[in-house]
Motif scaffolding. Structure first.
Motif, PDB file in Angstrom:
ATOM      1  N   PRO A 139      38.836  36.930  44.373  1.00  0.00           N
ATOM      2  CA  PRO A 139      39.920  37.639  43.677  1.00  0.00           C
ATOM      3  C   PRO A 139      39.648  39.132  43.513  1.00  0.00           C
ATOM      4  CG  PRO A 139      39.353  35.599  42.534  1.00  0.00           C
ATOM      5  CD  PRO A 139      38.300  35.814  43.577  1.00  0.00           C
ATOM      6  N   GLU A 140      38.398  39.496  43.204  1.00  0.00           N
ATOM      7  CA  GLU A 140      38.079  40.912  43.007  1.00  0.00           C
ATOM      8  C   GLU A 140      38.302  41.700  44.299  1.00  0.00           C
ATOM      9  OE1 GLU A 140      37.114  42.755  40.433  1.00  0.00           O
ATOM     10  OE2 GLU A 140      37.255  41.122  38.985  1.00  0.00           O
ATOM     11  N   ARG A 141      37.863  41.126  45.391  1.00  0.00           N
ATOM     12  CA  ARG A 141      38.015  41.820  46.677  1.00  0.00           C
ATOM     13  C   ARG A 141      39.492  41.932  47.050  1.00  0.00           C
ATOM     14  NH1 ARG A 141      34.818  40.226  52.254  1.00  0.00           N
ATOM     15  NH2 ARG A 141      36.007  41.548  53.670  1.00  0.00           N
ATOM     16  N   TRP A 142      40.263  40.867  46.811  1.00  0.00           N
ATOM     17  CA  TRP A 142      41.693  40.919  47.134  1.00  0.00           C
ATOM     18  C   TRP A 142      42.396  41.979  46.281  1.00  0.00           C
ATOM     19  CZ3 TRP A 142      45.743  39.881  43.749  1.00  0.00           C
ATOM     20  CH2 TRP A 142      47.011  39.909  44.320  1.00  0.00           C
ATOM     21  N   ARG A 334      35.803  43.800  58.835  1.00  0.00           N
ATOM     22  CA  ARG A 334      36.258  42.793  57.865  1.00  0.00           C
ATOM     23  C   ARG A 334      37.751  42.890  57.568  1.00  0.00           C
ATOM     24  NH1 ARG A 334      31.043  43.783  53.833  1.00  0.00           N
ATOM     25  NH2 ARG A 334      29.480  42.812  55.217  1.00  0.00           N
ATOM     26  N   GLY A 335      38.420  43.829  58.229  1.00  0.00           N
ATOM     27  CA  GLY A 335      39.858  43.939  58.067  1.00  0.00           C
ATOM     28  C   GLY A 335      40.296  44.483  56.729  1.00  0.00           C
ATOM     29  N   ARG A 336      39.532  45.388  56.152  1.00  0.00           N
ATOM     30  CA  ARG A 336      39.869  45.962  54.844  1.00  0.00           C
ATOM     31  C   ARG A 336      40.443  47.362  55.036  1.00  0.00           C
ATOM     32  NH1 ARG A 336      35.668  44.801  50.160  1.00  0.00           N
ATOM     33  NH2 ARG A 336      37.658  44.978  49.077  1.00  0.00           N
ATOM     34  N   PRO A 337      41.380  47.794  54.167  1.00  0.00           N
ATOM     35  CA  PRO A 337      41.992  49.118  54.337  1.00  0.00           C
ATOM     36  C   PRO A 337      41.008  50.255  54.117  1.00  0.00           C
ATOM     37  CG  PRO A 337      42.687  48.118  52.269  1.00  0.00           C
ATOM     38  CD  PRO A 337      41.969  47.052  53.036  1.00  0.00           C
TER      39      PRO A 337
END
Length: 800
Positions: A139-142, A334-337
């Motif tokens: 949840p924190e990462r999302w 990792r596909g993160r913005p």
């Protein structure tokens, strides 16, 4: 009901804070309603003061019971704080709409709570449910990807072409869907049943009050109202519900009279690891994201590199560049913005910390969490005791800091003496800002070492202490007097007297001494008297370092010593093993105290008591052996007499347990350093060696078990060292009937010139003259002159 702008946020989220600021800039409301206690409406204007620096918190406590308190923390990146500052800067009305603290504090179990959302949250974790629906298991990462990284020139940062209200509509829709689930609470909640009074912690009760406050604002300001609250509450505020139903929900709530103020807070207390229910995992990281929306990764790595350099690690600019590249690469894979805390931490570990978690733990503690301590301006309301403490902190240049730091005080300096008195007075009030540290070898009696750390909970302790007085000195005096009347042990009273001297409370000392004298007169337990004497003697001996009058205390200490001398031999009779060990500790404590008690004849009387203890046959072996050892150390017992006592105590006619007890008391037993003294003291080693080698062969097998029992408590390394010494040959010390080395006055006189120069004494004051032909050792004069230049004009009594 009209439709206001409902801005649902996550408490302490920098992305939410930026979104709230953008939405308020677009809406320009006349009133901003914030989740928080309505009692704070009268002090919210302090947030606009230039001296107010977050993190800070609203502290509400029951007027009659300050220990029943609750905090509402705000950081610079809290959306509520951003809304408050925006409203005050744009002349908009600011109101808090949560359930009043008067009701919250009336509920049982509210002492020291961190606000309603810190203790009772929604029935399920909405972030976890939303993250799971989006296919994320963290949840924190999302949340970091979806909200906190909105900015840095990316779409959704509130710039041209973006809808600042769009995110809030999406969050409201998501929360409404969650609350409609069977395991969630229905929108608006259900009114409490008739089985008892409503619970102020229930969301239904809080949201009923929020709706009532919202209706009042809409009537006064029309639709130009914005509400900033936890996202979970948005569906409940949007629902239409009769006013009568909400009032029924609030009917019968318990209530207490409350007081509210602003207090400093810390980033560490915002962390979830501190136990704060609405906390976050990385307050320092969130503060960085909020303060540096442009190039956050580059700025973060630079800050980490600076910290590691200060700690002595070789970190170059190339390391910083490589760590930034690695973090960005990990985020892309990792596909993160943007690189989040996970990516930056992995990069820091791999590049800046060489794969080690040891320096990484330092980064996590100092930067990811942090010890930032907020400040509250003088314009904020505070109790008289708090204002006096603030005045003293400034006058003594003793600034509160969240992180622990050690500070040494030189009691020969007036400022340090006043600092010491302040810290001791606060400890009497249970405000443990400072914790005394054990004296180190280089610290004299005129020095003190403290560990200072200001925690937010101390604000509650200070509020509780306000009932004792309006100044720190007056409150500490009243508290000490009350403690003297309530004390039920003699040792507690002597400790209190010592603390009054350390805190320089002359008004409280007579009350404490009267109680001490009354208790000592009635107490016939020698053990209690022995426990009380050391603290009294320390106060008498070292009180003059603080320039305090200890004459009355000296008389009490002398009377206490006389009673101990009379009753100690009888008190030692008939004790079991555990009680005998305790009494041996009392004998040691009294011995140390008598050595410091400057009264004519006291030392001689104590020597006579020790002689009785050493020679009386039916006393416990621990006490007899300890008394013999103390007499031997003081030179009141010859080596021959000690050897006879040793042989008599360890003769075959004595039970092995009693013999082991005697040898344990004589050698120091399990006490720290007891075995080392046996190893390094020629007399002790020689006495035991002479006795052991003189044991007849037929009795040796009976003696061996008690020796093994006695020495088994020693550390293995010490036992090996004793064995090596025995293997090297018989003891050569003076214990075999020889006398100690003859006194050599010429060798002793060689030390006197250096001591005379160091102490600044002439030959007459020193009491001895240099022998003919004696000269100062090389370098002695230079050492003495250097010491004299560094020595203050007055050394007080601490140089004794």
């Amino acid at each position: 009901m009209n439709a206001p702008a409902l801005l649902g946020v996550r408490h302490h989220g920098p992305g939410s804070a930026r979104a709230v600021r953008a939405a308020l800039e677009r809406l320009r409301p006349r009133a901003v309603l914030v989740e928080g206690p309505p009692e704070a409406d009268k002090i919210v204007h302090c947030a606009a003061d230039e001296g107010m620096r977050p993190p800070v918190a609203l502290l509400a406590h029951a007027a009659d019971d300050p220990g029943r308190a609750a905090f509402w923390p705000f950081a610079a990146f809290s959306p509520e704080w951003t809304a408050i500052r925006w409203a005050l800067a744009h002349d908009a009305e600011v109101r808090f709409i949560d359930l009043p603290a008067a009701h919250t504090l009336a509920a049982p179990g509210t002492a020291g709570r961190d606000g309603p959302d810190g203790a009772a949250g929604p029935p399920a974790d909405p972030l976890a449910m939303l993250a799971g629906a989006a296919g994320h298991d963290d949840p924190e990462r999302w949340w970091e990807d979806a909200v906190e990284h909105r900015g840095a020139g990316r779409p959704g940062d509130g710039g041209p072409g973006d809808d600042p209200l769009g995110p809030f509509r999406a969050v409201a829709e998501a929360m409404a869907a969650l609350r409609s689930l069977p395991e969630g609470e229905p929108p608006g909640g259900e009114a409490p049943g008739d089985g008892g009074p409503p619970n102020p912690r229930d969301d239904a009760v809080r949201e009923a009050h929020m709706r009532l406050r919202l209706r009042e604002a809409l009537k006064e300001f029309g639709e130009e109202v914005a509400v900033v609250c936890g996202a979970w509450h948005v569906p409940a505020l949007a629902v239409r519900r009769p006013v009568a139903a909400d009032r029924r929900t609030l009917k019968g709530l318990p209530k207490v009279r409350t007081e509210i103020s602003w207090v400093p807070w810390t980033h560490r207390r915002l962390a979830r690891s501190s136990g704060y229910g609405a906390g976050i995992t990385s307050p320092g990281w969130y503060a960085h994201l909020f303060a540096a929306p442009d190039h956050p990764v580059e700025r973060w790595m630079t800050t980490v590199a600076r910290l590691l350099r200060e700690e002595g690690r070789p970190v170059s600019s190339a390391h910083v560049i490589e760590s930034v590249r690695l973090a960005e690469t990990l985020a892309a894979l990792r596909g993160r913005p943007l690189p989040g805390l996970t990516e930056t931490t992995d990069a820091v570990r791999a590049v800046l910390c060489d794969g080690s978690d040891v320096p990484l733990d330092l980064v996590r503690d100092r930067l990811v969490i942090g010890d930032d301590l907020g400040e509250v301006p003088d314009t904020a309301p505070a109790t008289p005791l708090q204002r006096d403490l603030t005045r003293l902190q400034r006058a003594l240049r003793l600034k509160p800091e969240a992180g622990p730091r050690e500070k040494e005080l030189d009691l020969r300096k007036d400022t340090d003496t006043e600092r010491s008195r302040l810290l001791h007075r606060l400890r009497l009030l249970d405000v443990d800002w400072g914790t005394p540290l054990a004296s180190r070898a280089r610290l004299g009696t005129f020095r003190e070492a403290w560990r200072l750390s200001w925690q937010p909970e101390l604000a509650v302790r200070l509020a509780e202490a306000g009932v004792w007085g309006t100044t720190v000195e007056a409150a500490a005096t009243a508290r000490a007097e009350a403690a003297a009347r309530e004390a039920d042990t003699l040792a507690g009273l002597t400790t209190l007297a010592e603390r009054c001297l350390l805190a320089a409370l002359p008004a409280a000392l007579p009350v404490v001494l009267d109680a001490l004298a009354d208790r000592a007169a009635l107490d016939t337990d020698v053990g209690h008297l022995a426990e009380a004497l050391p603290a009294l003697v320390r106060s008498v001996r070292y009180g003059d370092v603080r320039r305090t009058d200890t004459e009355a205390l000296d008389d009490v200490a002398a009377g206490l010593a006389d009673r101990i001398f009379v009753g100690l031999p009888a008190a030692c009779a008939g004790l079991d093993r555990d009680a005998a060990r305790g009494m041996r500790g009392h004998v040691d404590a009294v011995h140390r105290a008598v050595a410091l008690l400057e009264r004519p004849g006291v030392g001689d009387r104590w020597t006579a008591v020790l002689t009785v203890l050493a020679e009386r046959e039916h006393l416990p072996g621990e006490v007899r052996g300890r008394a013999a050892r103390l007499l031997l150390d003081e030179g009141a017992l010859t080596a021959d007499r000690a050897a006879r006592l040793l042989g008599r105590a360890l003769s075959p006619a004595v039970a092995p347990a009693d013999a082991a007890a005697w040898i344990e008391g004589f050698t120091g037993g399990t006490e720290p350093g007891g075995g080392l003294l046996l190893l390094h003291d020629e007399r002790l080693f020689g006495l035991i060696d002479a006795w052991l080698t003189g044991v007849p062969a037929d009795a040796f097998t009976d003696v061996l078990p008690l020796l093994r029992r006695t020495f088994s408590d020693y550390a293995p390394a010490l036992r090996r060292a004793l064995g090596e010494r025995v293997r090297n040959g018989p003891a050569t010390g003076p214990a075999r009937g020889t006398t100690a080395p003859a006194w050599d006055p010429e060798r002793a006189a060689a030390v006197l010139p250096t001591m005379r120069l160091l102490l600044g004494l002439d030959d007459e004051e020193c009491g001895m003259r240099l022998p003919p032909g004696a000269q100062h050792p090389p370098g002695a004069r230079e050492m003495a002159e250097a010491g004299a230049s560094a020595r203050p004009a007055s050394t007080g009594g601490g140089t004794r």
